[in-house]
Design an enzyme around this catalytic site. Structure first.
Site, PDB file in Angstrom:
ATOM      1  N   ASP A 156       0.860  -1.174   0.000  1.00 14.53           N
ATOM      2  CA  ASP A 156       0.000   0.000   0.000  1.00 14.53           C
ATOM      3  C   ASP A 156       0.906   1.237   0.000  1.00 14.53           C
ATOM      4  O   ASP A 156       2.099   1.132   0.291  1.00 14.53           O
ATOM      5  CB  ASP A 156      -0.882  -0.049   1.253  1.00 14.53           C
ATOM      6  CG  ASP A 156      -1.844   1.119   1.307  1.00 14.53           C
ATOM      7  OD1 ASP A 156      -2.337   1.527   0.256  1.00 14.53           O
ATOM      8  OD2 ASP A 156      -2.094   1.616   2.421  1.00 14.53           O
ATOM      9  N   ASP A 216      -1.368  -0.979   6.201  1.00 14.99           N
ATOM     10  CA  ASP A 216      -1.277  -0.285   7.482  1.00 14.99           C
ATOM     11  C   ASP A 216      -2.546  -0.365   8.301  1.00 14.99           C
ATOM     12  O   ASP A 216      -2.779   0.455   9.173  1.00 14.99           O
ATOM     13  CB  ASP A 216      -0.894   1.187   7.272  1.00 14.99           C
ATOM     14  CG  ASP A 216      -1.971   1.952   6.515  1.00 14.99           C
ATOM     15  OD1 ASP A 216      -2.201   3.124   6.826  1.00 14.99           O
ATOM     16  OD2 ASP A 216      -2.577   1.359   5.604  1.00 14.99           O
ATOM     17  N   ASP A 231      -7.053  -2.833   4.677  1.00 17.03           N
ATOM     18  CA  ASP A 231      -6.411  -3.731   3.718  1.00 17.03           C
ATOM     19  C   ASP A 231      -6.663  -5.198   4.043  1.00 17.03           C
ATOM     20  O   ASP A 231      -6.009  -6.084   3.487  1.00 17.03           O
ATOM     21  CB  ASP A 231      -4.893  -3.468   3.696  1.00 17.03           C
ATOM     22  CG  ASP A 231      -4.568  -2.076   3.170  1.00 17.03           C
ATOM     23  OD1 ASP A 231      -5.142  -1.692   2.145  1.00 17.03           O
ATOM     24  OD2 ASP A 231      -3.752  -1.382   3.792  1.00 17.03           O
TER      25      ASP A 231
END
Length: 661
Positions: A361, A552, A556
């Protein structure tokens, strides 16, 4: 870490339990009598019987080979019998109990048969030697495993036993578990913080190395979070407790590492299954060595072939494998923990060795998630004036971009007030500043009010805040997230390991492309929703790639679940992150991704070194024993020697320093 964890039966993966632990298991007891292994207080005197047996054996050998004085057969039997019972009684007792339960094929029965067989054919000193050295090997194995688990326990069990609480204007020293959320605690310089909380004092510096592996002090300011396990460095600090002792981030991490030691890798599971099949095969092969030659050898001597079968049994003991392999994984988990990387199990150390692609990410992983003003470009007015009008509107918004502009403007001077400010969803803000109508937002806001602006603004690879004053375009401000200091080095390190890097982000494509260019990332995809990120990862897996996804937080989660392993950044800041990921990087540094992969490879390498060396030595001595070349002395020395060699090799993981990794 609980005592049960530290003496889990998973340590020896089945057939190679240490003698005391096995006795406790046989008694169906959940308490353990050998807490000395836990605390490192094991004494030689605890093994007085083994030492006495070793002394008797040594004196007899000195008399026989040094002074050529042989004891009469009945005296030799008596002396060696005493030494044998001193060293071997715990093993004989366990073997009897296991046979009574129907468990015939295990190393205790194996050693009992081999040594009693040696006494049967008159090889008393060799029978004693086998039992003595086998028991010494078990002793050292138990100590090595206990040390490995103690190192993990000592590394992570850093919660203080007491805490100073401020109640009714007085200080009270209590157990951390007795402190309630909302109460204030006082931490003196040099003391550890016992509970998660919020700093009430103006500022204080903390050593966070035990939590993050980062040696650099971390300065916290009033209102910022402080976590259990941090060490106060410079001033008496007051902290408002925000979580109960059992709910602290540190407690969650301790629980996670405890579970990690019980979650076996595929290699451990294979060795466990292997030992269960291997041991009965060895018994029957030894029996074949004794009996089959009767059919083929003209001058068959039962005692001679029995001796060869006994050598075969001794060297075939699988303890070198089933002890050193779990020990290697404990070492890998401990090494990672010391460097601020938490693996949820040895199986994920194995996964790291297969990774071909790291998918990351952007925001919060490669960037800090903290927006900063990059550039102020004015048209027809001064830059400070443009900033003056924009900040006046943005101070009414809580958006991170708005906060960045207000903070930047505050550094330049006073931020003025605005009136009649309204937010236009998805576009920006409109209001009055110094009697002028001001618009501040994205280009869609100016389109909505039919205000012309330069067409090339759409090509700028940053977040834009476009400003119009009294219906005229006045300029723009670019905002960008800061890259983490080690992000570029992290990507470079992965490429040196021949691992591809891919970035997936919900940000617009020009921004994503610009970050990828700065960091040297192979491929980057922007404008992605969470389900679109998952589709990209599935596409890579369908092409045969082994994927680690680095994110994080819980947003996700779909991609982390789909990847071969999920790595969470900044695990100390998010409970959801700890729950979701397979590996947690505690200090938020992308460079730890490469370190996690290297630790996995180091662990795997040492484990397979042990497997190969142990199997080669055993096969060679097995062949020599069956051929009548190796004797019981050589068999037991080879068995104990290869076990200790494997253990020392596994312990080596705990000594590795991560500089340069």
């Amino acid at each position: 870490m609980s005592k049960e964890c530290c003496h889990s039966n998973d340590v020896h993966s089945g057939s190679s339990q240490n003698i005391v632990a096995e006795r406790n298991k046989e008694n169906h007891s959940h308490s353990h009598d050998h807490d000395s292994h836990e605390t490192g207080e094991s004494s030689w005197l605890e093994h007085w019987n083994l030492l006495a047996a070793l002394l008797i054996l040594g004196v007899e050998l000195v008399l026989e080979y040094g002074f050529h004085l042989e004891l009469a057969p009945h005296w030799s039997f008596a002396v060696n019998g005493v030494a044998y019972l001193l060293a071997g009684w715990p093993v004989l007792e366990l073997a009897f109990r296991k046979v009574r339960r129907g468990d015939i094929f295990n190393e205790f029965v194996l050693m009992s048969v081999a040594t009693l067989g040696a006494f049967y054919i008159g090889e008393y000193s060799e029978g004693v030697a086998v039992m003595v050295f086998y028991s010494i090997g078990e002793w050292f194995q138990d100590e090595a495993v206990s040390k490995a688990k103690r190192s993990i326990k000592a590394l992570l069990d850093i919660r203080p036993d007491e805490v100073t609480v401020l109640r009714n204007g007085r200080e009270e020293v209590l157990s951390p578990s007795d402190v309630k959320a909302g109460e204030s605690i006082r931490v003196k310089p040099g003391e550890k913080v016992a509970l998660d909380g919020e700093l009430l004092s103006g500022s204080a510096s903390f050593n966070t190395a035990a939590l993050t592996g980062e040696s650099k002090p971390d300065t916290k300011y009033q209102g910022e979070p402080v976590l259990a396990g941090m060490i106060n460095l410079n001033t008496v600090s007051e902290i408002k407790v925000t979580a109960l002792f059992k709910d602290s981030k540190l407690s969650r991490i301790l629980e996670m590492v405890q579970d990690a030691t019980a979650r076996k890798s595929q290699t451990q599971l294979f060795i466990s299954r292997f030992a269960k099949v291997y041991t009965p095969i060895v018994f029957f092969l030894a029996l074949a060595v004794v009996l089959l030659p009767f059919l083929f050898v003209k001058e068959y001597d039962f005692n001679d072939w029995l001796y060869r079968g006994l050598v075969f049994l001794v060297i075939s003991c699988p303890c070198a494998l089933v002890v050193s392999i779990p020990l290697g994984y404990f070492g890998g988990i401990g090494l990672a923990s010391r460097n601020g990387i938490l693996f949820k199990g040895g199986n994920f150390l194995d996964v790291m060795t297969k990774i071909t692609t790291v998918v990351m990410d952007k925001t919060g992983t490669l960037t800090k998630g903290v927006f900063k003003v990059q550039q102020v470009v004015a048209s027809g007015i001064e830059e400070e004036e443009l900033l003056h009008y924009a900040a006046a509107l943005e101070r009414n918004s809580t958006h991170p971009v708005a906060k960045a502009i207000v903070e930047y403007a505050g550094e330049k001077g006073r931020v003025p007030d605005s009136s009649g400010t309204e937010e236009i969803a998805g576009h920006g803000l409109r209001g009055t500043v110094d009697g002028k109508e001001v618009l501040a937002g994205n280009p869609k806001l100016l389109n909505k009010f039919s205000i012309q602006y330069p067409s090339d603004l759409d090509l700028i690879p940053y977040t834009l805040v476009v400003v119009a004053i009294n219906g005229n375009y006045a300029g723009y401000i670019t905002i960008a997230d800061e890259l983490k200091e080690d992000a570029k080095a992290a990507v470079s390190s992965l490429h040196k390991q021949n691992i591809k890097t891919i970035m997936l982000s919900g940000d617009k494509q020009p921004v994503v492309d610009d970050v990828a260019r700065q960091l040297g990332i192979s491929n980057a995809y922007g404008n992605l929703l969470p389900e679109e990120k998952a589709a990209k990862v599935q596409e890579l897996k369908d092409r045969g790639e082994h994927i680690v996804f680095v994110g994080d937080g819980v947003n996700d989660a779909p991609v982390i679940a789909l990847a071969d392993a999920g790595i969470a950044m900044g695990g100390l800041g998010s409970d959801a992150t700890i729950e979701t990921a397979d590996v947690v990087i505690q200090n938020d540094q992308p460079s730890k991704i490469s370190s996690a992969i290297k630790i996995g490879k180091i662990t795997r390498s040492i484990v397979w070194q042990n497997i190969i060396v142990a199997m080669v030595v055993k096969l060679v001595v097995l062949g020599l024993g069956a051929g009548g070349v190796a004797n019981l002395w050589e068999a037991v020395i080879a068995d104990v020697g290869v076990a200790l060699l494997a253990i020392l090799n596994a312990v080596r993981i705990q000594k590795i320093r991560m500089r340069g990794l």
